[in-house]
Design a protein around this motif. Structure first.
Motif, PDB file in Angstrom:
ATOM      1  N   LYS A  83       0.839  -1.192   0.000  1.00 34.02           N
ATOM      2  CA  LYS A  83       0.000   0.000   0.000  1.00 34.02           C
ATOM      3  C   LYS A  83       0.877   1.245   0.000  1.00 34.02           C
ATOM      4  CE  LYS A  83      -4.279  -1.752   2.003  1.00 34.02           C
ATOM      5  NZ  LYS A  83      -5.311  -1.589   3.061  1.00 34.02           N
ATOM      6  N   VAL A  84       0.622   2.120  -0.977  1.00 34.32           N
ATOM      7  CA  VAL A  84       1.342   3.385  -1.087  1.00 34.32           C
ATOM      8  C   VAL A  84       0.368   4.508  -0.746  1.00 34.32           C
ATOM      9  CG1 VAL A  84       2.550   4.952  -2.642  1.00 34.32           C
ATOM     10  CG2 VAL A  84       2.941   2.473  -2.803  1.00 34.32           C
ATOM     11  N   LEU A  85       0.745   5.331   0.208  1.00 41.05           N
ATOM     12  CA  LEU A  85      -0.101   6.422   0.686  1.00 41.05           C
ATOM     13  C   LEU A  85       0.425   7.754   0.156  1.00 41.05           C
ATOM     14  CD1 LEU A  85      -2.239   7.636   2.713  1.00 41.05           C
ATOM     15  CD2 LEU A  85      -0.410   7.584   4.411  1.00 41.05           C
ATOM     16  N   ASN A  86      -0.477   8.575  -0.332  1.00 41.52           N
ATOM     17  CA  ASN A  86      -0.096   9.940  -0.699  1.00 41.52           C
ATOM     18  C   ASN A  86      -0.057  10.768   0.575  1.00 41.52           C
ATOM     19  OD1 ASN A  86       0.293  12.516  -1.633  1.00 41.52           O
ATOM     20  ND2 ASN A  86      -1.301  12.445  -3.200  1.00 41.52           N
ATOM     21  N   ALA A  87       1.152  10.922   1.126  1.00 39.96           N
ATOM     22  CA  ALA A  87       1.335  11.650   2.375  1.00 39.96           C
ATOM     23  C   ALA A  87       1.695  13.107   2.132  1.00 39.96           C
ATOM     24  CB  ALA A  87       2.426  10.975   3.209  1.00 39.96           C
ATOM     25  N   GLY A  88       1.420  13.575   0.921  1.00 32.78           N
ATOM     26  CA  GLY A  88       1.693  14.970   0.594  1.00 32.78           C
ATOM     27  C   GLY A  88       0.457  15.680   0.107  1.00 32.78           C
ATOM     28  N   VAL A  89       0.661  16.899  -0.395  1.00 33.54           N
ATOM     29  CA  VAL A  89      -0.440  17.733  -0.881  1.00 33.54           C
ATOM     30  C   VAL A  89      -0.698  17.494  -2.361  1.00 33.54           C
ATOM     31  CG1 VAL A  89      -1.209  20.106  -1.233  1.00 33.54           C
ATOM     32  CG2 VAL A  89       0.023  19.486   0.866  1.00 33.54           C
ATOM     33  N   THR A  90       0.352  17.330  -3.137  1.00 32.02           N
ATOM     34  CA  THR A  90       0.245  17.191  -4.589  1.00 32.02           C
ATOM     35  C   THR A  90      -0.243  15.794  -4.974  1.00 32.02           C
ATOM     36  OG1 THR A  90       2.055  18.752  -4.899  1.00 32.02           O
ATOM     37  CG2 THR A  90       1.523  17.320  -6.762  1.00 32.02           C
ATOM     38  N   ALA A  91      -1.156  15.722  -5.912  1.00 32.74           N
ATOM     39  CA  ALA A  91      -1.646  14.433  -6.396  1.00 32.74           C
ATOM     40  C   ALA A  91      -0.508  13.637  -7.028  1.00 32.74           C
ATOM     41  CB  ALA A  91      -2.766  14.646  -7.411  1.00 32.74           C
ATOM     42  N   ILE A  92      -0.546  12.313  -6.825  1.00 34.96           N
ATOM     43  CA  ILE A  92       0.468  11.421  -7.373  1.00 34.96           C
ATOM     44  C   ILE A  92      -0.108  10.750  -8.613  1.00 34.96           C
ATOM     45  CG2 ILE A  92       1.806   9.319  -6.968  1.00 34.96           C
ATOM     46  CD1 ILE A  92       2.019  10.135  -4.050  1.00 34.96           C
ATOM     47  N   THR A  93       0.630  10.834  -9.714  1.00 38.37           N
ATOM     48  CA  THR A  93       0.156  10.279 -10.981  1.00 38.37           C
ATOM     49  C   THR A  93       0.932   9.033 -11.417  1.00 38.37           C
ATOM     50  OG1 THR A  93       1.616  11.788 -12.193  1.00 38.37           O
ATOM     51  CG2 THR A  93      -0.657  12.520 -11.791  1.00 38.37           C
ATOM     52  N   SER A  94       2.105   8.815 -10.841  1.00 44.45           N
ATOM     53  CA  SER A  94       2.880   7.628 -11.206  1.00 44.45           C
ATOM     54  C   SER A  94       3.951   7.375 -10.158  1.00 44.45           C
ATOM     55  CB  SER A  94       3.530   7.796 -12.589  1.00 44.45           C
ATOM     56  OG  SER A  94       4.491   8.843 -12.558  1.00 44.45           O
ATOM     57  N   PHE A  95       4.377   6.133 -10.074  1.00 43.14           N
ATOM     58  CA  PHE A  95       5.501   5.752  -9.208  1.00 43.14           C
ATOM     59  C   PHE A  95       5.895   4.320  -9.527  1.00 43.14           C
ATOM     60  CE2 PHE A  95       1.586   4.972  -6.805  1.00 43.14           C
ATOM     61  CZ  PHE A  95       1.711   3.629  -6.472  1.00 43.14           C
ATOM     62  N   ASP A  96       7.045   3.903  -9.022  1.00 46.94           N
ATOM     63  CA  ASP A  96       7.509   2.521  -9.125  1.00 46.94           C
ATOM     64  C   ASP A  96       7.639   1.942  -7.727  1.00 46.94           C
ATOM     65  OD1 ASP A  96       7.723   2.888 -11.886  1.00 46.94           O
ATOM     66  OD2 ASP A  96       9.830   3.503 -11.734  1.00 46.94           O
ATOM     67  N   ASN A 114      -4.471   9.031 -10.443  1.00 51.73           N
ATOM     68  CA  ASN A 114      -4.604  10.367  -9.860  1.00 51.73           C
ATOM     69  C   ASN A 114      -4.901  10.185  -8.378  1.00 51.73           C
ATOM     70  OD1 ASN A 114      -4.804  13.128  -9.520  1.00 51.73           O
ATOM     71  ND2 ASN A 114      -6.916  13.237 -10.253  1.00 51.73           N
ATOM     72  N   LEU A 115      -3.833   9.928  -7.614  1.00 47.58           N
ATOM     73  CA  LEU A 115      -3.953   9.604  -6.200  1.00 47.58           C
ATOM     74  C   LEU A 115      -3.979  10.893  -5.381  1.00 47.58           C
ATOM     75  CD1 LEU A 115      -4.062   7.170  -4.240  1.00 47.58           C
ATOM     76  CD2 LEU A 115      -1.559   7.339  -4.055  1.00 47.58           C
ATOM     77  N   ALA A 116      -5.136  11.183  -4.822  1.00 47.52           N
ATOM     78  CA  ALA A 116      -5.311  12.434  -4.093  1.00 47.52           C
ATOM     79  C   ALA A 116      -4.589  12.413  -2.755  1.00 47.52           C
ATOM     80  CB  ALA A 116      -6.796  12.701  -3.884  1.00 47.52           C
ATOM     81  N   SER A 117      -4.420  13.571  -2.155  1.00 46.34           N
ATOM     82  CA  SER A 117      -3.790  13.699  -0.848  1.00 46.34           C
ATOM     83  C   SER A 117      -4.517  12.836   0.181  1.00 46.34           C
ATOM     84  CB  SER A 117      -3.808  15.161  -0.405  1.00 46.34           C
ATOM     85  OG  SER A 117      -3.258  15.301   0.886  1.00 46.34           O
ATOM     86  N   LEU A 118      -3.742  12.048   0.941  1.00 42.41           N
ATOM     87  CA  LEU A 118      -4.195  11.141   2.009  1.00 42.41           C
ATOM     88  C   LEU A 118      -4.903   9.899   1.480  1.00 42.41           C
ATOM     89  CD1 LEU A 118      -5.468  13.629   4.742  1.00 42.41           C
ATOM     90  CD2 LEU A 118      -3.182  12.690   4.404  1.00 42.41           C
TER      91      LEU A 118
END
Length: 415
Positions: A83-96, A114-118
């Motif tokens: 599980k990867v959590l968006n622990a920031g403000v900016t939306a996450i669009t990609s990662f490895d 388009n992973l929103a904050s939290l």
């Protein structure tokens, strides 16, 4: 020490400074702690302290919040998730994500999101086989938003230590569930039998023994009825009566208990006469003395029916008795049209206690013996949904070991 991030809902537990567990917690409050000392030990608790620091979300921060290896038995094929959590403000669009286990790194590339904050994203990793012994599992998230730069690299990696249970070679555990469509608590049995089939299918042969309904097999019902105190009940290798929700202890005990023999099911099947001939070969891996007995069970999945007795009484309807695998959302009784029964015992031969004479009273390592059984399947049974459970029963009545195959699998083994 418990470190709880009430913003990210990620909690971590430490013992002597060593991280022993990380989990996400939807309950963001702290009320009390329960300590359960090991029997005959003593605990002294003092100097309890609590402090709070305000947490500020950073601009771009991907965090590995939890790892689920997907199993806990060595040699088991599992499909881990991270599980990867968006622990920031900016939306996450990609990662490895890298998943490092037992000397191999497994990688998944995640794009087009388009992973929103939290918010949390679950990454399914490639399947792998669990190795015996203590090993670290290391999950790392990186290359966030195409390498834009993660503001907090300290939470990009999570390390857990696993030590899978090592099963005895060739061991197959038998779980017999006493159930009935009239029994309002028996949906619990169905839920846990399905759970064990899903989690432990390489080591588990589940059999649902019905009572007082159209799926009843009289000999089997009478035999299991003499060993239980009520419905639903379960027997794990006939160790003793337990609730279906409490099979774990006996299951893991028996899984690690070396059997006297390994079993191989063989068969011939004639779709015209619907005659199924089954052979169960017992190959002894250690010497045995006493009257060991042989038996064979047929089970069927996806069983349905109409009319009286096919609707399932359901004490979990309405949710007042808690969550139970979806039964809390179903009425009572659950209409027959909505019920599908699995693991249903269809036949047992020659009896619940088995037959003597196949295995002599004294055996040596490497000895092999074969028992043969013949069944004629009614046209209402679907042979493609059936399993054969060959059994070796100890002189005291416990099940030493089993063989578990589909009919096609047994035919391929040869009769």
């Amino acid at each position: 020490r418990i470190v709880a991030n009430l913003t990210l809902k990620v909690w971590k537990a430490y013992i002597d400074g060593v991280l022993v567990g990380t989990w996400t917690n939807g309950v963001n409050s702290v009320a009390s702690t329960d300590f359960f000392p090991i029997q005959n030990s003593q605990f002294y608790v003092d100097d309890v302290s609590f402090d709070h620091q305000t947490y500020t979300l950073q601009n771009l921060n991907a965090m590995v919040s939890s790892i689920n290896v997907g199993g806990n038995i060595a040699s088991q094929q599992v499909t881990p998730t991270v599980k990867v959590l968006n622990a920031g403000v900016t939306a996450i669009t990609s990662f490895d994500v890298d998943f490092n286990y037992n000397g191999t790194i497994y990688t998944q590339n995640v794009t087009g999101i388009n992973l929103a904050s939290l918010a949390t994203y679950t990454v399914t990793m490639p399947s792998l086989n669990l190795a015996p012994g203590m090993n670290n599992v290391v999950a790392t998230v990186y290359n966030v938003n195409g390498g834009a730069g993660d503001n907090n690299p300290n939470n990009d990696t999570l390390i857990e230590m696993i030590n899978p249970i090592v099963p005895a070679p060739g061991k197959m555990v038998v779980g017999e569930e006493a159930t009935g469509t009239w029994c309002q608590w028996c949906p619990r049995g169905a839920v846990f039998m399905d759970l064990y089939e899903t989690k432990y299918q390489d080591f588990w042969a589940g059999i649902a023994v019905h009572n007082g309904d159209p799926m009843t097999v009289a000999d089997y019902d009478t035999g299991i009825g003499s060993l239980i105190g009520g419905y639903p009940s379960a027997l794990v290798d006939r160790m003793g009566d337990v609730d279906p929700s409490g099979m774990s202890s006996d299951f893991f005990t028996r899984l690690q208990t070396a059997p006297k023999a390994t079993l191989l099911n063989g068969a011939t099947w004639d779709p015209n006469t619907r005659v199924l001939n089954v052979s169960v070969r017992y190959t002894f891996s250690s010497g045995a003395n006493g009257n060991y007995k042989s038996a064979c069970v047929l089970t069927e999945d996806d069983v349905t029916g109409t009319g009286a007795g096919w609707s399932q009484s359901n004490a979990y309807a309405g949710g007042n008795n808690g969550v139970m695998g979806g039964y809390e959302s179903l009425p009572s009784p659950v209409p027959a049209a909505q019920m599908v029964y699995d693991h249903v015992a269809r036949a047992i031969a020659p009896s619940f206690t088995g037959q003597t004479g196949v295995v002599p009273s004294s055996t040596a390592v490497g000895d092999s013996y074969t028992a043969n059984f013949t069944f004629t399947l009614p046209t209402t049974w679907d042979e493609t949904q059936m399993h054969i459970v060959g059994m070796l029963i100890e002189p005291q009545g416990k099940i030493d070991n089993a063989g578990y195959t589909t009919i096609d699998g047994a035919v391929q083994n040869g009769y």
